[in-house]
Design a protein around this motif. Sequence first.
Motif, PDB file in Angstrom:
ATOM      1  N   VAL A 182      21.913  -4.588  26.056  1.00  0.00           N
ATOM      2  CA  VAL A 182      21.738  -4.542  27.509  1.00  0.00           C
ATOM      3  C   VAL A 182      20.300  -4.940  27.837  1.00  0.00           C
ATOM      4  O   VAL A 182      19.348  -4.341  27.314  1.00  0.00           O
ATOM      5  CB  VAL A 182      22.038  -3.137  28.063  1.00  0.00           C
ATOM      6  CG1 VAL A 182      21.852  -3.116  29.582  1.00  0.00           C
ATOM      7  CG2 VAL A 182      23.448  -2.700  27.695  1.00  0.00           C
ATOM      8  N   TYR A 183      20.136  -5.934  28.711  1.00  0.00           N
ATOM      9  CA  TYR A 183      18.818  -6.398  29.148  1.00  0.00           C
ATOM     10  C   TYR A 183      18.779  -6.334  30.669  1.00  0.00           C
ATOM     11  O   TYR A 183      19.552  -7.023  31.343  1.00  0.00           O
ATOM     12  CB  TYR A 183      18.549  -7.823  28.652  1.00  0.00           C
ATOM     13  CG  TYR A 183      17.180  -8.342  29.032  1.00  0.00           C
ATOM     14  CD1 TYR A 183      16.072  -8.075  28.224  1.00  0.00           C
ATOM     15  CD2 TYR A 183      16.975  -9.084  30.191  1.00  0.00           C
ATOM     16  CE1 TYR A 183      14.804  -8.537  28.565  1.00  0.00           C
ATOM     17  CE2 TYR A 183      15.723  -9.545  30.533  1.00  0.00           C
ATOM     18  CZ  TYR A 183      14.634  -9.271  29.726  1.00  0.00           C
ATOM     19  OH  TYR A 183      13.384  -9.725  30.066  1.00  0.00           O
ATOM     20  N   LEU A 184      17.900  -5.505  31.213  1.00  0.00           N
ATOM     21  CA  LEU A 184      17.867  -5.251  32.645  1.00  0.00           C
ATOM     22  C   LEU A 184      16.649  -5.866  33.317  1.00  0.00           C
ATOM     23  O   LEU A 184      15.559  -5.899  32.735  1.00  0.00           O
ATOM     24  CB  LEU A 184      17.864  -3.744  32.912  1.00  0.00           C
ATOM     25  CG  LEU A 184      19.043  -2.926  32.364  1.00  0.00           C
ATOM     26  CD1 LEU A 184      18.814  -1.447  32.633  1.00  0.00           C
ATOM     27  CD2 LEU A 184      20.347  -3.396  32.992  1.00  0.00           C
ATOM     28  N   THR A 185      16.847  -6.311  34.552  1.00  0.00           N
ATOM     29  CA  THR A 185      15.736  -6.710  35.411  1.00  0.00           C
ATOM     30  C   THR A 185      15.782  -5.972  36.743  1.00  0.00           C
ATOM     31  O   THR A 185      14.920  -6.179  37.590  1.00  0.00           O
ATOM     32  CB  THR A 185      15.757  -8.233  35.672  1.00  0.00           C
ATOM     33  OG1 THR A 185      17.038  -8.613  36.183  1.00  0.00           O
ATOM     34  CG2 THR A 185      15.474  -9.012  34.400  1.00  0.00           C
ATOM     35  N   GLU A 186      16.793  -5.122  36.934  1.00  0.00           N
ATOM     36  CA  GLU A 186      16.951  -4.311  38.136  1.00  0.00           C
ATOM     37  C   GLU A 186      17.211  -2.861  37.703  1.00  0.00           C
ATOM     38  O   GLU A 186      17.843  -2.622  36.676  1.00  0.00           O
ATOM     39  CB  GLU A 186      18.137  -4.797  38.983  1.00  0.00           C
ATOM     40  CG  GLU A 186      18.026  -6.237  39.485  1.00  0.00           C
ATOM     41  CD  GLU A 186      17.154  -6.349  40.711  1.00  0.00           C
ATOM     42  OE1 GLU A 186      16.842  -5.289  41.322  1.00  0.00           O
ATOM     43  OE2 GLU A 186      16.784  -7.482  41.080  1.00  0.00           O
ATOM     44  N   VAL A 201      17.945   1.007  19.597  1.00  0.00           N
ATOM     45  CA  VAL A 201      16.693   0.349  19.977  1.00  0.00           C
ATOM     46  C   VAL A 201      16.441   0.622  21.449  1.00  0.00           C
ATOM     47  O   VAL A 201      17.238   0.247  22.304  1.00  0.00           O
ATOM     48  CB  VAL A 201      16.753  -1.170  19.725  1.00  0.00           C
ATOM     49  CG1 VAL A 201      15.434  -1.817  20.105  1.00  0.00           C
ATOM     50  CG2 VAL A 201      17.090  -1.462  18.271  1.00  0.00           C
ATOM     51  N   LEU A 202      15.336   1.284  21.758  1.00  0.00           N
ATOM     52  CA  LEU A 202      14.911   1.510  23.141  1.00  0.00           C
ATOM     53  C   LEU A 202      13.518   0.908  23.296  1.00  0.00           C
ATOM     54  O   LEU A 202      12.615   1.197  22.502  1.00  0.00           O
ATOM     55  CB  LEU A 202      14.871   3.009  23.454  1.00  0.00           C
ATOM     56  CG  LEU A 202      16.178   3.769  23.353  1.00  0.00           C
ATOM     57  CD1 LEU A 202      15.938   5.266  23.586  1.00  0.00           C
ATOM     58  CD2 LEU A 202      17.199   3.246  24.353  1.00  0.00           C
ATOM     59  N   GLY A 246      27.845  -0.761  16.267  1.00  0.00           N
ATOM     60  CA  GLY A 246      26.901  -0.954  15.180  1.00  0.00           C
ATOM     61  C   GLY A 246      25.486  -0.706  15.657  1.00  0.00           C
ATOM     62  O   GLY A 246      24.785   0.188  15.184  1.00  0.00           O
ATOM     63  N   ARG A 247      25.060  -1.461  16.671  1.00  0.00           N
ATOM     64  CA  ARG A 247      23.687  -1.401  17.172  1.00  0.00           C
ATOM     65  C   ARG A 247      23.716  -1.286  18.689  1.00  0.00           C
ATOM     66  O   ARG A 247      24.486  -1.976  19.359  1.00  0.00           O
ATOM     67  CB  ARG A 247      22.924  -2.662  16.752  1.00  0.00           C
ATOM     68  CG  ARG A 247      21.480  -2.781  17.262  1.00  0.00           C
ATOM     69  CD  ARG A 247      20.829  -4.011  16.625  1.00  0.00           C
ATOM     70  NE  ARG A 247      19.468  -4.214  17.050  1.00  0.00           N
ATOM     71  CZ  ARG A 247      19.094  -5.072  17.989  1.00  0.00           C
ATOM     72  NH1 ARG A 247      20.015  -5.807  18.606  1.00  0.00           N
ATOM     73  NH2 ARG A 247      17.825  -5.220  18.315  1.00  0.00           N
ATOM     74  N   LEU A 248      22.894  -0.428  19.229  1.00  0.00           N
ATOM     75  CA  LEU A 248      22.729  -0.307  20.675  1.00  0.00           C
ATOM     76  C   LEU A 248      21.297  -0.650  21.019  1.00  0.00           C
ATOM     77  O   LEU A 248      20.355  -0.024  20.529  1.00  0.00           O
ATOM     78  CB  LEU A 248      23.057   1.120  21.149  1.00  0.00           C
ATOM     79  CG  LEU A 248      22.710   1.439  22.617  1.00  0.00           C
ATOM     80  CD1 LEU A 248      23.484   0.545  23.568  1.00  0.00           C
ATOM     81  CD2 LEU A 248      22.974   2.924  22.912  1.00  0.00           C
ATOM     82  N   SER A 249      21.108  -1.666  21.868  1.00  0.00           N
ATOM     83  CA  SER A 249      19.779  -2.095  22.278  1.00  0.00           C
ATOM     84  C   SER A 249      19.703  -2.096  23.799  1.00  0.00           C
ATOM     85  O   SER A 249      20.540  -2.710  24.467  1.00  0.00           O
ATOM     86  CB  SER A 249      19.483  -3.506  21.735  1.00  0.00           C
ATOM     87  OG  SER A 249      18.249  -3.992  22.246  1.00  0.00           O
ATOM     88  N   LEU A 285      29.175  -6.803  22.908  1.00  0.00           N
ATOM     89  CA  LEU A 285      29.066  -6.697  24.359  1.00  0.00           C
ATOM     90  C   LEU A 285      27.623  -6.997  24.713  1.00  0.00           C
ATOM     91  O   LEU A 285      26.702  -6.285  24.287  1.00  0.00           O
ATOM     92  CB  LEU A 285      29.449  -5.293  24.839  1.00  0.00           C
ATOM     93  CG  LEU A 285      29.136  -4.985  26.318  1.00  0.00           C
ATOM     94  CD1 LEU A 285      29.906  -5.911  27.245  1.00  0.00           C
ATOM     95  CD2 LEU A 285      29.412  -3.525  26.636  1.00  0.00           C
ATOM     96  N   ARG A 286      27.410  -8.047  25.484  1.00  0.00           N
ATOM     97  CA  ARG A 286      26.054  -8.456  25.865  1.00  0.00           C
ATOM     98  C   ARG A 286      25.967  -8.532  27.386  1.00  0.00           C
ATOM     99  O   ARG A 286      26.684  -9.311  28.013  1.00  0.00           O
ATOM    100  CB  ARG A 286      25.688  -9.799  25.225  1.00  0.00           C
ATOM    101  CG  ARG A 286      25.609  -9.723  23.702  1.00  0.00           C
ATOM    102  CD  ARG A 286      25.181 -11.032  23.058  1.00  0.00           C
ATOM    103  NE  ARG A 286      24.986 -10.862  21.625  1.00  0.00           N
ATOM    104  CZ  ARG A 286      23.840 -10.508  21.055  1.00  0.00           C
ATOM    105  NH1 ARG A 286      22.767 -10.328  21.822  1.00  0.00           N
ATOM    106  NH2 ARG A 286      23.743 -10.353  19.750  1.00  0.00           N
TER     107      ARG A 286
END
Length: 232
Positions: free
Chosen positions: A181-185, A229-230, A198-201, A159-160
């Motif tokens: 998850v990549y946020l700009t808002e 990953v935070l 597996g991995r949460l970023s 899930l991206r």
Amino acid sequence: PMAAGDLPAQKTSSHRSQAAQIRIQKTAPPAASTGVGPPVADKGPQSRQGMSSQELAGKLAGAKDNYLLVQNTVINGPLRVPTDAQPLQARVEFRDCEFTDDVNISKASFDRSILFHNVTFDRAFTLDHIHIKGDLQLEEVTVDGGTITLNQSQIDGDLRISKPVVKQFVMENLTAGNVVVYLTEPASGLDLVYLSSGRLSISGKSVNNVNLEIKALSLDNATLKETLVLKN
């Protein structure tokens, strides 16, 4: 504040309603997916054609060659997939589209990946009890209804979510290969209760000098097989 980095995964996490201040200035967004479909040429601004939700359902049911592209289209009417529908075998991409009514897909199965790129949902966007055997990618999507809902679902791939414009995410009892998850808002909430992944970023970069934050991050009973990953 926590420095960027990988933390060893734990079997469960009991974090609830924690503020995550994300202020990344040099983090690049995730690479765009190349997918398996043909490249889409940049033809500049185009007028969007109209399509009813019934027409779209017909296209989805009749998709051939394992690939369906819906581009520069306004889809009118609520979109629902019948619970007795056959698994969709084609990879589906929505690019530069708008859904004017509710999108509510429940108890559906998809054999390949699904991509939404630069798509606006004027009302609700809800996926419930779905199974995707590939990836689910939400790139630069806008949900005017305020919430991306993805509950009780399984994504065999990743899930991206990249650069969404949405108030909150409700994704409880979600199973996915990885969640990126990549946020700009800023977002008011990210609910990942009972996540299995597996991995949460979670990372981001402010684009308009706004205070980029997730006010409530819920990871109760989450299970991560690899790393958390935070970046802030």
